[in-house]
Write an enzyme that holds these catalytic residues in place. Structure first.
Site, short mmCIF file in Angstrom:
data_model
loop_
_atom_site.label_atom_id
_atom_site.label_comp_id
_atom_site.label_asym_id
_atom_site.label_seq_id
_atom_site.Cartn_x
_atom_site.Cartn_y
_atom_site.Cartn_z
N GLU A 5 -11.14 62.22 49.60
CA GLU A 5 -11.96 63.30 50.16
C GLU A 5 -13.41 63.26 49.69
O GLU A 5 -14.33 63.61 50.44
CB GLU A 5 -11.34 64.66 49.82
CG GLU A 5 -10.10 65.01 50.62
CD GLU A 5 -8.82 64.53 49.97
OE1 GLU A 5 -7.75 64.98 50.36
OE2 GLU A 5 -8.92 63.68 49.04
N GLU A 45 -1.08 65.14 48.96
CA GLU A 45 -0.81 66.50 48.50
C GLU A 45 0.57 66.96 48.97
O GLU A 45 1.28 67.66 48.25
CB GLU A 45 -1.89 67.45 49.03
CG GLU A 45 -3.26 67.19 48.40
CD GLU A 45 -4.32 68.15 48.91
OE1 GLU A 45 -4.70 69.06 48.16
OE2 GLU A 45 -4.77 67.98 50.05
#
Length: 260
Positions: free
Chosen positions: A137, A117
């Site tokens: 995740e 990210e």
């Protein structure tokens, strides 16, 4: 004890750029709340420094960044997670993406989860062949929380974003280049530094106001920005740098931009 976020200001030929290094190599440069706070502090200073023309973000050690440290968020309540961790990270990464200066991500190792990210918040991304990329995740019952899902879809497309975010598997650097996660793929750290130097040569010689306005337009690519585009072009044309650029072109010389 060395800082976990290192900041360095460099200059060449009268122009300056900033280098930010994630410096927690024994933990894969996994991010903690204090690291996010320190990173945000540096970004705020960079944003207001008109003499800085570019930013390079690095990771020290084998990894670029392995994301958010599980020990930092694993015991948070849902409310604490949303307010103190997710919103804070989104705010920091949004500030990086919104910097007026071009941001280079120097990816000398794996960029995973929140690390990916962070990479997505940069404008230019150079990675070594040994690096891997992914958003695992879902394997922890979590999601990529720092606005990475949206940025991922914008950069590589929804179908490929589904592949990464739903499977949670890592992809090699060659595939990351093919998908647009990387701007340039290089063989090793030495070649990466050479590529960064080539980019800096260009960025430091470009008009800073024009680059900032261009970044602003690109950030709103999904909205109708015809009038804003015309306004930005007019604003760029009104700068002393634009006048200098036109004059230098006519005189067949290299322009000297003053960020005005």
């Amino acid at each position: 004890m060395e800082p976990e976020i290192c900041f360095l200001r460099k200059e060449r030929g009268g122009c300056a750029w900033a280098e930010i290094t994630l410096n927690r190599p024994l933990k894969g440069n996994a991010l903690t709340l204090p690291m996010l706070e320190e990173l945000e502090s540096h970004i705020v200073c960079i944003q207001s420094d008109r003499n800085l023309r570019a930013v390079v973000i690095r990771g020290n050690g084998r990894f670029f960044c392995t994301g958010g440290d599980i020990e930092a968020w694993g015991n948070l309540s849902p409310n604490e997670m949303g307010t103190n961790w997710i919103l804070r990270g989104i705010r920091v990464f949004d500030k990086i993406a919104s910097l007026p200066q071009p941001v280079i991500a120097a990816i000398s190792g794996h960029a995973i989860g929140g690390g990916l990210e962070l990479v997505l918040a940069a404008d230019l991304r150079v990675g070594v062949q040994s690096a891997k990329f992914g958003t695992p995740e879902v394997t922890l019952g979590m999601i990529a929380g720092w606005a990475g899902i949206r940025r991922l879809a914008e950069i590589i497309g929804v179908a490929r974003a589904r592949h990464l975010t739903l499977l949670g598997a890592l992809i090699p650097a060659e595939q990351a280049l093919e998908w647009g996660l990387l701007t340039v793929l290089v063989e090793d750290a030495t070649a990466m530094e050479e590529q960064i130097e080539r980019w800096l040569d260009r960025l430091l010689s470009n008009g800073p106001v024009a680059m900032s306005l261009t970044k602003g337009l690109l950030s709103t690519m999904h909205t109708d920005m015809r009038h804003a585009h015309a306004s930005a072009a007019a604003q760029a044309a009104a700068t002393e740098d634009c006048k200098e650029g036109v004059l230098a072109f006519i005189e067949k010389r290299k322009p000297v931009f003053q960020n005005r």
